[in-house]
Design a protein around this motif. Structure first.
Motif, PDB file in Angstrom:
ATOM      1  N   ASN A 135     -53.392  25.074  12.112  1.00  0.00           N
ATOM      2  CA  ASN A 135     -53.143  23.641  12.066  1.00  0.00           C
ATOM      3  C   ASN A 135     -52.581  23.149  13.402  1.00  0.00           C
ATOM      4  O   ASN A 135     -52.208  23.938  14.268  1.00  0.00           O
ATOM      5  CB  ASN A 135     -52.203  23.284  10.906  1.00  0.00           C
ATOM      6  N   ASP A 136     -52.533  21.855  13.546  1.00  0.00           N
ATOM      7  CA  ASP A 136     -52.010  21.237  14.760  1.00  0.00           C
ATOM      8  C   ASP A 136     -50.521  20.967  14.552  1.00  0.00           C
ATOM      9  O   ASP A 136     -50.131  20.062  13.800  1.00  0.00           O
ATOM     10  CB  ASP A 136     -52.762  19.929  15.044  1.00  0.00           C
ATOM     11  N   GLU A 137     -49.688  21.774  15.203  1.00  0.00           N
ATOM     12  CA  GLU A 137     -48.245  21.644  15.008  1.00  0.00           C
ATOM     13  C   GLU A 137     -47.729  20.285  15.464  1.00  0.00           C
ATOM     14  O   GLU A 137     -46.641  19.850  15.044  1.00  0.00           O
ATOM     15  CB  GLU A 137     -47.508  22.777  15.738  1.00  0.00           C
ATOM     16  N   ARG A 138     -48.501  19.568  16.265  1.00  0.00           N
ATOM     17  CA  ARG A 138     -48.082  18.250  16.728  1.00  0.00           C
ATOM     18  C   ARG A 138     -48.103  17.218  15.604  1.00  0.00           C
ATOM     19  O   ARG A 138     -47.530  16.131  15.731  1.00  0.00           O
ATOM     20  CB  ARG A 138     -48.987  17.801  17.876  1.00  0.00           C
ATOM     21  N   THR A 140     -46.945  17.989  12.569  1.00  0.00           N
ATOM     22  CA  THR A 140     -45.911  18.413  11.615  1.00  0.00           C
ATOM     23  C   THR A 140     -44.883  17.302  11.407  1.00  0.00           C
ATOM     24  O   THR A 140     -44.400  16.710  12.380  1.00  0.00           O
ATOM     25  CB  THR A 140     -45.198  19.672  12.136  1.00  0.00           C
ATOM     26  N   CYS A 334     -47.357  27.776   5.519  1.00  0.00           N
ATOM     27  CA  CYS A 334     -47.414  28.009   6.959  1.00  0.00           C
ATOM     28  C   CYS A 334     -48.589  27.293   7.611  1.00  0.00           C
ATOM     29  O   CYS A 334     -48.476  26.782   8.721  1.00  0.00           O
ATOM     30  CB  CYS A 334     -47.480  29.503   7.239  1.00  0.00           C
ATOM     31  N   LYS A 335     -49.744  27.285   6.954  1.00  0.00           N
ATOM     32  CA  LYS A 335     -50.891  26.591   7.522  1.00  0.00           C
ATOM     33  C   LYS A 335     -50.919  25.122   7.110  1.00  0.00           C
ATOM     34  O   LYS A 335     -51.457  24.284   7.817  1.00  0.00           O
ATOM     35  CB  LYS A 335     -52.187  27.277   7.092  1.00  0.00           C
ATOM     36  N   ALA A 338     -46.630  24.022   9.005  1.00  0.00           N
ATOM     37  CA  ALA A 338     -46.558  24.616  10.345  1.00  0.00           C
ATOM     38  C   ALA A 338     -46.175  26.083  10.209  1.00  0.00           C
ATOM     39  O   ALA A 338     -45.351  26.426   9.348  1.00  0.00           O
ATOM     40  CB  ALA A 338     -45.535  23.888  11.219  1.00  0.00           C
ATOM     41  N   VAL A 340     -44.217  27.890  11.799  1.00  0.00           N
ATOM     42  CA  VAL A 340     -42.812  28.199  12.037  1.00  0.00           C
ATOM     43  C   VAL A 340     -41.994  28.169  10.748  1.00  0.00           C
ATOM     44  O   VAL A 340     -40.962  28.834  10.648  1.00  0.00           O
ATOM     45  CB  VAL A 340     -42.219  27.221  13.080  1.00  0.00           C
ATOM     46  N   ARG A 471     -56.866  22.366  15.384  1.00  0.00           N
ATOM     47  CA  ARG A 471     -55.820  22.305  16.402  1.00  0.00           C
ATOM     48  C   ARG A 471     -56.193  21.404  17.578  1.00  0.00           C
ATOM     49  O   ARG A 471     -55.339  20.957  18.335  1.00  0.00           O
ATOM     50  CB  ARG A 471     -55.526  23.732  16.887  1.00  0.00           C
TER      51      ARG A 471
END
Length: 496
Positions: A135-138, A140, A334-335, A338, A340, A471
């Motif tokens: 995924n695109d953590e941006r 989140t 997680c997916k 995020a 983390v 992403r």
């Protein structure tokens, strides 16, 4: 007498107290045999004057040396290096510290070749990293999660969760997840059937350790999630493979293997097969459940990206149809949110969950209770559903754009089908080329492909890999396709 004034160097700018600095340097002198056993240390006033420190600093140092066993204090005589210290075989004190070899252990240990994998690590940000579907953590919702987390930490009633807790995971999150999974995935479970993990990988690892402690076989696809292969191999399982057809695992082949092998489990990513993105049909799901009951094997169902479907509503997992206690259902946020945020779950029969919780005590003891409470509220307040709706729309647009450019620019080099869900495309390269060639050439165009062999663990030569699209923004997708095209054009020119 040792020239203490030039041998010992103290820094008043250091955060380490002076007496600790002095103690540590005395220990180094003792270890290097510069100060021998039974050697008498200078009087506290004498050494204080030599070093320009207060006498109390030296007294505190000597007391520390005595407490640690490096020295002994003899009344009316002074402080002496302990008489019974053995000689430590090490490099001499005056040799450069940077010459120390810290690469090799001084003892033997087990090396497991199944773990010898080159996973992607940090890389130069000027390169575009080709992922296999993340995924695109941006996107989140950090602000929303942060506000909930601060609220949780601000409640005095939650302080009790700072201590040791249950290995099953926080009760509030378990109760919340039971309701959530029963409603969204059609499960019919209670709190006794769920434990919280630090991701689906942890659930898979615990399951594998319990299932294959005495050996046995597990059936997986010829193409399969490589980390699950490694997990099962590490757990002493024998891996048997069946083909992956257009509608999922070859069920007839599974039955044939069950008749002649001690099959303990079948592993499946039924919703979007990893790596090919194929969805297992309803017919095969029921057939697999019937086989599991007949041959008494477990189904390890890894539902790693259930939330992401673009053409239809999600298909209910095998676990929703399980009436015989054969399915071990693992998943995570997680997916979805995020990577983390290491919050996942293992759902199974009560006796299996109990055993997993016992084993977890010696692996991770417990999770992050405050984070788990935060995610319980994140779900209950509807924030998770809002986030999924938001990113679903974005990821669908990115999928469509990615696939359009891939078709328009690279059609003569690759073949693929537009995935119905997930965050990656299964891309098959024309057999005139190899991905190893692509990987090497792509590096010169600031494009990094990571560990391509993991997509063909069975060595069947399908020449396909997963390429993630979620992403990438539109601009990043355009850049990726441009670099990929340049790579292929150069490889093509070499053939002509």
């Amino acid at each position: 007498m040792i020239p203490y004034k030039t041998t010992i160097h103290l820094s008043r700018d250091s955060k380490t107290p002076l007496f600790i600095q002095l103690t540590n340097q005395f220990i180094q002198l003792i270890k290097s045999r510069t100060l021998m056993p039974k050697a008498k240390l200078p009087g506290s006033r004498t050494l204080a004057n030599l070093l320009g420190v207060h006498r109390k600093t030296v007294v505190a140092c000597y007391e520390e040396l005595v407490l640690q066993g490096w020295a002994e204090s003899i009344p009316q005589s002074g402080t002496f290096i302990h008489a019974d210290l053995p000689e430590l075989q090490q490099q001499k004190l005056n040799e450069p510290h940077e010459n120390l070899d810290t690469t090799l252990a001084g003892f033997s240990f087990i090396r497991d070749e199944s773990l010898d994998r080159s996973f992607p690590q940090d890389h130069d940000e000027s390169y575009l990293y080709v992922n296999d579907g993340i995924n695109d953590e941006r996107l989140t919702p950090f602000s929303e999660i942060g506000m909930i987390y601060r609220r949780v930490l601000g409640k005095k009633s939650n302080f009790k969760h700072a201590s040791y807790g249950t290995t099953y995971g926080n009760l509030e999150l378990r109760e919340t997840l039971v309701n959530y999974l029963n409603e969204t995935r059609g499960l019919n479970v209670s709190v006794e059937n769920i434990m919280i993990t630090r991701g689906s990988q942890m659930g898979m690892f615990l399951s594998a350790q319990i299932l294959f402690g005495n050996g046995g076989c597990i059936i997986v696809g010829e193409t399969n999630y490589s980390s699950s292969d490694t997990t099962f191999e590490f757990s002493n399982a024998t891996i048997l493979r069946v083909s992956v057809e257009d509608d999922g695992l070859d069920i007839n082949a599974i039955e044939k293997l069950c008749k002649i092998n001690p099959v303990k489990a079948v592993y499946t990513t039924s919703h979007h097969h990893h790596p090919t993105t194929i969805t297992m049909s309803a017919q095969k799901r029921l057939q697999l459940l019937n086989l599991a009951k007949a041959y008494k094997f477990a189904i390890v169902e890894d539902d790693y990206d259930y939330d992401f479907n673009y053409n239809h509503t999600p298909i209910l997992p095998l676990a929703s149809h399980d009436v015989s206690g054969n399915v071990i259902y693992v998943g995570s946020f997680c997916k979805t949110v995020a990577p983390v945020f290491r919050v996942g779950y293992l759902v199974a029969s009560k006796d299996f969950v109990d055993e997993a919780a016992k084993l977890r005590r010696f692996v991770d003891r417990q999770g992050d209770a405050f984070l788990q409470i935060t995610f319980a509220k994140f779900i209950k307040e509807g924030a998770l559903d809002r986030h999924v709706r938001k990113v679903m729309k974005i990821y669908k647009e990115r999928r469509d754009y990615f696939c359009k450019l891939l078709k328009d620019e690279l059609d003569r080099y690759v073949a693929f089908e537009i995935p119905k869900g997930g965050m990656a495309v299964w891309v098959t390269l024309d057999k005139k080329y190899s991905w190893d060639e692509v990987e090497e050439e792509a590096k010169t165009h600031k494009l990094l492909f990571a560990e391509l062999k993991r997509y063909d663990m069975a060595n069947i030569g399908h020449n396909g890999i997963r390429i993630g699209f979620a992403r990438y923004t539109f601009d990043e997708t355009k850049l990726f396709i441009s670099h990929f095209k340049k790579t292929m054009e150069i490889l093509e020119s070499r053939l002509n």
